[in-house]
Design a protein around this motif. Structure first.
Motif, PDB file in Angstrom:
ATOM      1  N   LEU A 144       0.354  -1.047  -0.059  1.00 33.00           N
ATOM      2  CA  LEU A 144       0.343   0.378  -0.093  1.00 33.00           C
ATOM      3  C   LEU A 144       1.187   1.480   0.163  1.00 33.00           C
ATOM      4  CD1 LEU A 144      -3.252  -1.372   2.040  1.00 33.00           C
ATOM      5  CD2 LEU A 144      -2.707  -0.843  -0.098  1.00 33.00           C
ATOM      6  N   LYS A 145       1.873   1.159   0.682  1.00 36.30           N
ATOM      7  CA  LYS A 145       3.062   2.023   0.446  1.00 36.30           C
ATOM      8  C   LYS A 145       3.544   2.242  -0.843  1.00 36.30           C
ATOM      9  CE  LYS A 145       6.009   4.965   3.808  1.00 36.30           C
ATOM     10  NZ  LYS A 145       7.151   5.287   4.745  1.00 36.30           N
ATOM     11  N   ILE A 146       4.041   1.444  -1.542  1.00 35.68           N
ATOM     12  CA  ILE A 146       4.216   1.428  -2.645  1.00 35.68           C
ATOM     13  C   ILE A 146       2.926   2.096  -3.424  1.00 35.68           C
ATOM     14  CG2 ILE A 146       6.062   0.577  -4.880  1.00 35.68           C
ATOM     15  CD1 ILE A 146       6.459  -1.449  -2.983  1.00 35.68           C
ATOM     16  N   GLN A 147       2.310   1.668  -2.968  1.00 36.00           N
ATOM     17  CA  GLN A 147       1.035   2.352  -4.503  1.00 36.00           C
ATOM     18  C   GLN A 147       1.114   3.642  -3.756  1.00 36.00           C
ATOM     19  OE1 GLN A 147      -2.965   0.375  -4.292  1.00 36.00           O
ATOM     20  NE2 GLN A 147      -3.476   1.000  -5.220  1.00 36.00           N
ATOM     21  N   ARG A 148       0.935   3.923  -3.047  1.00 31.37           N
ATOM     22  CA  ARG A 148       0.273   5.394  -2.368  1.00 31.37           C
ATOM     23  C   ARG A 148       1.773   6.688  -3.333  1.00 31.37           C
ATOM     24  NH1 ARG A 148       2.224   9.521   0.590  1.00 31.37           N
ATOM     25  NH2 ARG A 148       4.370   8.220   1.186  1.00 31.37           N
ATOM     26  N   ALA A 161       7.050  -1.338  -8.115  1.00 25.36           N
ATOM     27  CA  ALA A 161       6.339   0.159  -8.471  1.00 25.36           C
ATOM     28  C   ALA A 161       5.865   0.165  -9.619  1.00 25.36           C
ATOM     29  CB  ALA A 161       7.553   1.120  -7.834  1.00 25.36           C
ATOM     30  N   ALA A 162       6.599  -0.142 -10.054  1.00 25.23           N
ATOM     31  CA  ALA A 162       6.625  -0.914 -12.036  1.00 25.23           C
ATOM     32  C   ALA A 162       5.326  -0.716 -12.972  1.00 25.23           C
ATOM     33  CB  ALA A 162       8.372  -1.957 -12.943  1.00 25.23           C
ATOM     34  N   LYS A 163       4.606  -1.953 -11.491  1.00 23.13           N
ATOM     35  CA  LYS A 163       3.170  -2.693 -11.722  1.00 23.13           C
ATOM     36  C   LYS A 163       2.370  -0.941 -11.634  1.00 23.13           C
ATOM     37  CE  LYS A 163       3.304  -6.951 -10.769  1.00 23.13           C
ATOM     38  NZ  LYS A 163       3.075  -7.733  -9.979  1.00 23.13           N
ATOM     39  N   PHE A 164       2.778   0.094 -10.428  1.00 16.61           N
ATOM     40  CA  PHE A 164       1.651   1.267  -9.933  1.00 16.61           C
ATOM     41  C   PHE A 164       2.290   2.627 -10.613  1.00 16.61           C
ATOM     42  CE2 PHE A 164       1.413  -1.710  -6.356  1.00 16.61           C
ATOM     43  CZ  PHE A 164       0.066  -1.749  -6.323  1.00 16.61           C
ATOM     44  N   SER A 165       3.055   2.738 -11.264  1.00 14.45           N
ATOM     45  CA  SER A 165       4.004   3.910 -11.720  1.00 14.45           C
ATOM     46  C   SER A 165       2.657   3.936 -13.468  1.00 14.45           C
ATOM     47  CB  SER A 165       4.463   3.181 -12.313  1.00 14.45           C
ATOM     48  OG  SER A 165       5.889   4.414 -13.647  1.00 14.45           O
ATOM     49  N   PRO A 166       2.338   5.196 -13.169  1.00 17.84           N
ATOM     50  CA  PRO A 166       0.895   5.909 -13.882  1.00 17.84           C
ATOM     51  C   PRO A 166       1.278   6.250 -15.319  1.00 17.84           C
ATOM     52  CG  PRO A 166       1.677   7.420 -12.154  1.00 17.84           C
ATOM     53  CD  PRO A 166       2.603   6.385 -11.896  1.00 17.84           C
ATOM     54  N   ASP A 167       2.584   6.468 -15.379  1.00 20.54           N
ATOM     55  CA  ASP A 167       3.280   6.444 -17.163  1.00 20.54           C
ATOM     56  C   ASP A 167       4.179   5.526 -17.301  1.00 20.54           C
ATOM     57  OD1 ASP A 167       5.731   6.928 -15.397  1.00 20.54           O
ATOM     58  OD2 ASP A 167       5.387   9.361 -16.083  1.00 20.54           O
ATOM     59  N   GLY A 168       4.091   4.464 -16.735  1.00 22.61           N
ATOM     60  CA  GLY A 168       4.582   3.464 -17.268  1.00 22.61           C
ATOM     61  C   GLY A 168       6.519   3.458 -16.765  1.00 22.61           C
ATOM     62  N   THR A 169       6.792   4.874 -17.023  1.00 23.28           N
ATOM     63  CA  THR A 169       8.626   5.134 -15.677  1.00 23.28           C
ATOM     64  C   THR A 169       9.053   4.012 -15.062  1.00 23.28           C
ATOM     65  OG1 THR A 169       7.924   6.396 -15.142  1.00 23.28           O
ATOM     66  CG2 THR A 169       8.480   7.291 -17.361  1.00 23.28           C
ATOM     67  N   ILE A 204      15.161  -4.738  -2.991  1.00 23.50           N
ATOM     68  CA  ILE A 204      14.715  -3.354  -3.747  1.00 23.50           C
ATOM     69  C   ILE A 204      14.601  -4.083  -5.002  1.00 23.50           C
ATOM     70  CG2 ILE A 204      16.934  -1.598  -5.708  1.00 23.50           C
ATOM     71  CD1 ILE A 204      18.113  -1.466  -2.486  1.00 23.50           C
ATOM     72  N   GLN A 205      14.486  -5.208  -5.409  1.00 22.29           N
ATOM     73  CA  GLN A 205      13.930  -5.780  -6.442  1.00 22.29           C
ATOM     74  C   GLN A 205      12.690  -5.724  -6.305  1.00 22.29           C
ATOM     75  OE1 GLN A 205      16.215  -5.999  -9.391  1.00 22.29           O
ATOM     76  NE2 GLN A 205      13.734  -7.018 -10.371  1.00 22.29           N
ATOM     77  N   ALA A 206      12.118  -6.485  -5.920  1.00 27.67           N
ATOM     78  CA  ALA A 206      10.936  -6.782  -4.933  1.00 27.67           C
ATOM     79  C   ALA A 206       9.975  -5.238  -5.109  1.00 27.67           C
ATOM     80  CB  ALA A 206      10.619  -7.028  -3.350  1.00 27.67           C
ATOM     81  N   VAL A 207      10.891  -4.061  -4.989  1.00 28.90           N
ATOM     82  CA  VAL A 207      10.615  -3.007  -4.551  1.00 28.90           C
ATOM     83  C   VAL A 207      10.468  -2.353  -6.506  1.00 28.90           C
ATOM     84  CG1 VAL A 207      10.294  -0.172  -3.674  1.00 28.90           C
ATOM     85  CG2 VAL A 207      10.766  -2.080  -1.864  1.00 28.90           C
ATOM     86  N   GLN A 208      10.978  -2.414  -7.062  1.00 22.80           N
ATOM     87  CA  GLN A 208      10.666  -1.895  -7.908  1.00 22.80           C
ATOM     88  C   GLN A 208      10.052  -2.507  -9.101  1.00 22.80           C
ATOM     89  OE1 GLN A 208      15.159  -2.565  -9.338  1.00 22.80           O
ATOM     90  NE2 GLN A 208      15.675  -0.692  -8.747  1.00 22.80           N
ATOM     91  N   ILE A 256      11.590   5.610  -4.253  1.00 21.68           N
ATOM     92  CA  ILE A 256      11.856   5.233  -2.898  1.00 21.68           C
ATOM     93  C   ILE A 256      12.690   4.856  -2.254  1.00 21.68           C
ATOM     94  CG2 ILE A 256      10.351   2.384  -2.476  1.00 21.68           C
ATOM     95  CD1 ILE A 256       8.962   2.770  -4.877  1.00 21.68           C
ATOM     96  N   TYR A 257      13.184   5.039  -1.045  1.00 26.48           N
ATOM     97  CA  TYR A 257      14.171   4.658  -0.448  1.00 26.48           C
ATOM     98  C   TYR A 257      13.737   3.203   0.835  1.00 26.48           C
ATOM     99  CZ  TYR A 257      15.564   8.852  -1.585  1.00 26.48           C
ATOM    100  OH  TYR A 257      15.731   9.967  -2.515  1.00 26.48           O
TER     101      TYR A 257
END
Length: 194
Positions: A98-102, A136-144, A129-133, A114-115
């Motif tokens: 939820l924090k990564i999504q926010r 986070a790529a799934k939640f990125s609004p512009d795909g970056t 770090i790999q799991a967070v990346q 994200i730290y």
């Protein structure tokens, strides 16, 4: 004072008459080629602009700590620590997801870094770090891809277990609410008759 100007002027003229033109021809710098008066005018203009040439540097020196404070605030706000991962692993908890999504959807774009707090071993930190990346790529609004960095900053505040124990002790120490015992009407009426 006036005589000093006259002596200075005579010295300059005598030097010019005795071979100064040859020295000027050999030098070739801007002051010697007739730019001397222009350089005096330029120096005069710069001195009359004081303190403006130094104000900009002073303003930047005053603003620099604020930029550092803003950066540190966003770093602490976007920090994932031990509570966001299952114990000893790189798997994210629901709070971590939820924090990564926010962070990826609500935080302004310049502050979406994200730290991840350093774990006990470098392998665990790299896996986190790999799991967070990946998430986070799934939640990125512009795909970056998200910028994920390792940090040693400690989380602010206390753990939920500690806060819960403090709250439980506080509620256990609260006295039971009760009204004071009623006073008899005779004692109050007897006091009014005196």
């Amino acid at each position: 004072m006036r005589w000093a100007r006259v002596v200075f002027g005579l010295c300059v003229l005598s030097g010019w008459a005795q071979g100064a033109p040859q020295a000027v021809a050999q030098c070739g710098c801007a002051r010697c080629r007739g730019g001397f008066l222009e350089s005096i005018a330029q120096d005069y203009a710069q001195r009359n602009q004081w303190p403006f040439p130094y104000v900009c540097a002073d303003r930047e020196a005053v603003r620099a700590p604020f930029a550092i404070m803003v950066h540190n605030g966003w770093r602490r706000q976007n920090l994932l620590c031990e509570e966001h991962f299952k114990e000893g692993t790189a798997e994210l908890t629901d709070a971590g997801r939820l924090k990564i999504q926010r962070i990826m959807t609500e935080v302004p774009a310049p502050h979406r870094t994200i730290y991840v707090r350093r774990a006990d071993s470098p392998e665990t930190t790299a896996a986190r770090i790999q799991a967070v990346q990946e998430l986070a790529a799934k939640f990125s609004p512009d795909g970056t891809p998200a910028v994920v960095q390792e940090t040693t900053v400690a989380p602010a505040g206390w753990s939920a277990e500690r806060l819960d124990s403090i709250n439980r002790k506080f509620h256990a120490a609260v006295p039971v609410p009760q009204l004071p015992p009623p006073q008899s009407s005779q004692s109050s009426s007897g006091q009014t008759q005196k």
